[in-house]
Design an enzyme around this catalytic site. Structure first.
Site, PDB file in Angstrom:
ATOM      1  N   SER A  86      25.065  71.057  29.942  1.00 26.45           N
ATOM      2  CA  SER A  86      25.688  69.811  30.145  1.00 26.45           C
ATOM      3  C   SER A  86      27.020  69.847  30.916  1.00 26.45           C
ATOM      4  CB  SER A  86      25.960  69.040  29.066  1.00 26.45           C
ATOM      5  OG  SER A  86      24.833  68.489  28.524  1.00 26.45           O
ATOM      6  N   THR A 188      29.046  67.660  27.109  1.00 26.04           N
ATOM      7  CA  THR A 188      30.065  67.552  27.926  1.00 26.04           C
ATOM      8  C   THR A 188      31.402  67.931  27.285  1.00 26.04           C
ATOM      9  OG1 THR A 188      29.254  65.741  29.286  1.00 26.04           O
ATOM     10  CG2 THR A 188      31.521  65.894  28.906  1.00 26.04           C
ATOM     11  N   THR A 206      31.872  68.123  33.089  1.00 24.15           N
ATOM     12  CA  THR A 206      30.612  67.798  32.873  1.00 24.15           C
ATOM     13  C   THR A 206      29.615  68.070  34.100  1.00 24.15           C
ATOM     14  OG1 THR A 206      28.868  66.364  31.819  1.00 24.15           O
ATOM     15  CG2 THR A 206      30.615  65.353  33.353  1.00 24.15           C
ATOM     16  N   ARG A 216      24.897  60.061  41.522  1.00 28.32           N
ATOM     17  CA  ARG A 216      25.537  59.287  40.498  1.00 28.32           C
ATOM     18  C   ARG A 216      26.915  59.941  39.711  1.00 28.32           C
ATOM     19  NH1 ARG A 216      26.782  60.651  34.895  1.00 28.32           N
ATOM     20  NH2 ARG A 216      26.664  58.686  33.734  1.00 28.32           N
ATOM     21  N   ASP A 219      31.778  58.914  33.955  1.00 32.70           N
ATOM     22  CA  ASP A 219      32.899  58.443  33.523  1.00 32.70           C
ATOM     23  C   ASP A 219      33.925  59.616  33.437  1.00 32.70           C
ATOM     24  OD1 ASP A 219      31.600  59.488  31.435  1.00 32.70           O
ATOM     25  OD2 ASP A 219      33.078  59.228  30.102  1.00 32.70           O
ATOM     26  N   THR A 239      32.753  60.872  25.722  1.00 25.87           N
ATOM     27  CA  THR A 239      31.630  61.701  25.922  1.00 25.87           C
ATOM     28  C   THR A 239      30.593  60.615  25.609  1.00 25.87           C
ATOM     29  OG1 THR A 239      30.276  63.532  25.424  1.00 25.87           O
ATOM     30  CG2 THR A 239      31.496  62.739  23.774  1.00 25.87           C
ATOM     31  N   GLY A 240      29.314  61.103  26.215  1.00 25.47           N
ATOM     32  CA  GLY A 240      28.253  60.200  25.815  1.00 25.47           C
ATOM     33  C   GLY A 240      27.694  59.482  27.108  1.00 25.47           C
TER      34      GLY A 240
HETATM   35  C1  SD4 Z   1      28.440  61.228  31.757  1.00 20.10           C
HETATM   36  N1  SD4 Z   1      29.936  61.244  29.956  1.00 20.10           N
HETATM   37  O1  SD4 Z   1      28.036  61.995  33.027  1.00 20.10           O
HETATM   38  C2  SD4 Z   1      28.926  62.125  30.486  1.00 20.10           C
HETATM   39  C3  SD4 Z   1      27.861  62.575  29.874  1.00 20.10           C
HETATM   40  C4  SD4 Z   1      28.301  63.262  28.760  1.00 20.10           C
HETATM   41  O2  SD4 Z   1      27.746  64.447  26.537  1.00 20.10           O
HETATM   42  O3  SD4 Z   1      29.514  63.100  28.107  1.00 20.10           O
HETATM   43  N2  SD4 Z   1      27.473  63.869  27.912  1.00 20.10           N
HETATM   44  O4  SD4 Z   1      28.017  60.158  31.600  1.00 20.10           O
END
Ligand code: SD4
Length: 327
Positions: A86, A188, A206, A216, A219, A239-240
């Site tokens: 990631s 990430t 990330t 795309r 955040d 994260t997420g």
């Molecule tokens: C995103 N926040 O591109 C990142 C992805 C992520 O663990 O944190 N993955 O949306």
């Protein structure tokens, strides 16, 4: 005195009163910080790979180095790791098979730099730092970010590994475009550090969502969403599923809540509560927040079970499971 002048005088006095109350609250906050045993230096990073990031960051911190260098050196280890799919080299590509990288960094003076949709560069965090230190801007995107990186001496290289390519080819058989982030789909790296001087910096890097639409941006490179630091207060990283963090400007929210007097733990819980309140369908996504304040107190909270983080403090690096909302 006319009633208008009277009013102005009165409201002026009232606002002076408010200012005094605000100053008093700030003084009390400062005094409370002084009474606490301040834990520093300290490094905190998202997910299991945060352990290796913290190790590298600690090398900087333990010799009295700057938090900014600690977070850059820390996340670079994960960017270079092909097993972390990631982040950086080895990151999963977008749905067209192209790896695009997002990163941001912030120092103790409030200076910030970021890159998004950057291709073919192994260490986007270092490009973000150059944007911060060498340009009058905060964010460079896509081709412009790549052009700047090359001008700065970064070498273009293929960062799509065979393993990531094979997985993408498998995915293409169905091309099921479901930007759902599950527990396994994460790594990430977001990292915060408090150095021996008491200064705070943060970094986030990330490759974003696997098989995202080309172009795309999540955040992670957005100052205030994926990461935010205020050296008088503290710092936060996210994260997420980036879209949920962007819609609530999560990291800035956490730092601002700490500014209002919340502990790092209460602040991250409130930022998750905000997502729950504002975003329908939040149950389908994972979000995790980390926060630190000037006293070296930490907070961690996520929507679902499964978020963990690495905390290096008091000479010990530990992987810790975060508390979570959906029990
Ligand atoms: C995103 N926040 O591109 C990142 C992805 C992520 O663990 O944190 N993955 O949306």
């Amino acid at each position: 005195m006319s009633s208008r002048r009277n009013f102005i005088k009165k409201s002026g006095l009232a606002s002076l009163g408010l200012l005094a109350a605000g100053a008093q609250a700030n003084n009390m906050k400062a005094a409370a910080f002084k009474r606490k045993r301040i834990v520093k230096p300290l490094a905190i990073s998202t997910w299991k790979n945060g352990m290796q990031a913290n190790e590298a960051g600690w090398q900087v911190l333990k010799s009295g180095g700057r938090a900014l260098d600690a977070v850059e050196q820390g996340v670079k280890v994960v960017e270079a790791d092909p097993n972390d799919m990631s982040v950086g080299y080895g990151g999963r590509p977008d749905r067209d098979g192209i790896v695009t990288l997002d990163a941001c960094i912030m120092d103790e003076t409030g200076n910030a730099g970021s890159v998004c949709a950057l291709e073919n560069i192994k260490h986007p965090i270092s490009v973000a730092r150059r944007v911060m230190e060498k340009t009058p801007h905060v964010m460079l995107a896509g081709d412009g970010a790549l052009q700047f990186a090359k001008e700065e001496g970064f070498v273009e290289e293929n960062i799509l590994t065979e393993k990531a390519k094979k997985q993408w080819q498998e995915w293409r058989k169905t091309s099921d475009y479901k930007p759902v982030i599950n527990i396994e789909n994460h790594d990430t790296i977001g990292m915060l550090a408090l150095d021996a001087k008491g200064d705070i910096s943060g970094a986030c890097t990330t490759s974003g969502l696997a098989y995202k639409m080309h172009g795309r941006v999540g955040d992670s490179p957005i100052i205030g969403a994926g990461m935010y630091c205020d050296n008088e207060i503290g710092g936060a990283v996210a994260t997420g599923m980036g879209e949920l963090v962007m819609k609530t400007l999560g990291s800035f929210l956490v730092v601002e809540l700490m500014n209002q007097g919340l502990s790092p733990q209460k602040a991250v819980e409130e930022a998750i509560a905000r997502i729950v309140k504002k975003i329908p369908g939040y149950q389908d996504f994972q979000i995790g927040y980390l926060a630190i304040n000037k006293a070296g107190e930490v907070g961690a909270y996520s929507l679902h079970r499964g978020f963990n983080y690495a905390l290096y403090a008091n000479d010990e690096n530990r992987l810790i499971d975060s508390d979570y909302y959906l029990k």
